[in-house]
Design an enzyme around this catalytic site. Sequence first.
Site, short mmCIF file in Angstrom:
data_model
loop_
_atom_site.label_atom_id
_atom_site.label_comp_id
_atom_site.label_asym_id
_atom_site.label_seq_id
_atom_site.Cartn_x
_atom_site.Cartn_y
_atom_site.Cartn_z
N GLY A 1 49.57 47.35 33.05
CA GLY A 1 50.98 48.99 32.10
C GLY A 1 51.17 49.41 33.48
O GLY A 1 51.08 49.06 34.22
N LEU B 1 53.72 50.74 34.24
CA LEU B 1 54.40 49.93 34.41
C LEU B 1 55.75 51.22 35.31
O LEU B 1 56.17 52.11 34.99
CB LEU B 1 56.15 49.24 33.67
N HIS C 1 56.79 46.53 39.13
CA HIS C 1 57.02 45.63 37.68
C HIS C 1 58.86 45.18 37.29
O HIS C 1 58.95 44.02 36.86
CB HIS C 1 56.55 45.82 36.28
N GLN D 1 38.16 43.65 35.81
CA GLN D 1 38.00 43.66 37.48
C GLN D 1 38.10 45.02 38.08
O GLN D 1 38.01 44.96 39.02
CB GLN D 1 39.73 42.62 37.53
N LYS E 1 52.90 42.89 46.99
CA LYS E 1 51.98 44.20 47.79
C LYS E 1 50.35 43.91 47.21
O LYS E 1 49.26 43.93 48.28
CB LYS E 1 52.62 45.36 46.76
N SER F 1 53.35 51.87 44.11
CA SER F 1 52.18 51.54 43.30
C SER F 1 51.68 52.62 41.63
O SER F 1 51.83 53.46 41.57
CB SER F 1 50.78 51.76 44.10
O1 PAF Z 1 48.09 42.75 39.87
C1 PAF Z 1 47.58 43.31 38.43
O2 PAF Z 1 48.16 43.58 37.71
C2 PAF Z 1 46.91 42.82 37.94
O3 PAF Z 1 45.52 42.42 38.79
C3 PAF Z 1 46.97 41.38 36.51
C4 PAF Z 1 47.09 39.86 37.58
C5 PAF Z 1 48.25 41.66 35.89
C6 PAF Z 1 44.86 41.05 35.97
O4 PAF Z 1 45.22 41.93 35.59
#
Ligand code: PAF
Length: 284
Positions: free
Chosen positions: A31, A33, A37, A61, A151, A187
């Site tokens: 999200g 975005l 994206h 993560q 990136k 970003s």
């Molecule tokens: O690059 C990202 O936004 C995230 O690491 C991903 C690939 C959506 C996995 O959660």
Amino acid sequence: MTTIETIEGVRGFLDPMRRAGRSIGFVPTMGALHAGHWSLIERARAECDVVVVSIFVNPLQFGKGEDLDLYPATLDADLAGCDERGVDLAFCPTVSEMYGDGQSFKTGVRVSDLSEHLCGRSRANHFDGVCTVVAKLFGIVGPDRAYFGEKDYQQLLIVRRMVADLSIPVEIVACATLRERDGLAISSRNRFLSPDQRKAAAGIYESLTSAVEFVHAGQRNISELSARIRHHLETSGQARIDYVEIVDAANLESLTEIDRPARICVAVHIGETRLIDNVAVDAM
Ligand code: PAF
């Protein structure tokens, strides 16, 4: 555009399309975005019959003390932007849809070696979380092609290795980094920078391009090149360097000379915000 929160719903939506021979393009996101994206989504739209975007802030993560709680949530704007760009399906699962109650989820995917370099040193388990969610999303969506930005170069290589090792039948498409006019890589985290920090952040790409010019002028020595980048970052005032590394573009191993296709990678903190960037460089 259809928005679905359940795994079963995604399968029900995509199975008839797959049976009808339509190709599926997939852009996984967390999200918030932005133009980066949108460029992945537009490329998927141009190359595939059906475009799926996932919007899921993946807790696996994020390490302790990282910005999971602060991660920007802009779901309404994200969905409107996807709709405008012709996305067919937005998959927006809850954490419990993906991981149950957390206790019963026992699987993790790890790509060794590649995950230990660069960001892997300061973000323990980050790439395990990325691989686990991306493998699961691939299992849910079953895309023909999936789109990732350069990136996050390390993430791109790790996902490529994972699909090769696990024989996941998806083509990983690498897309060039989108930049602001002054070169700053776009970003989700840029929005956290104050105006002064934002100005200083432009120094990241300047430091990378100045190193590339140095290579083109004949400099091949990694210590000299790294010193130039560090000096540039330090004189731009606000950046605290996490790493400056020049690595083999294929396996992220450190180099002593630029004698093959290489990647110059940096991570810095500006205030509380951690930013990464990288550029390709070759001895030619
Ligand atoms: O690059 C990202 O936004 C995230 O690491 C991903 C690939 C959506 C996995 O959660």
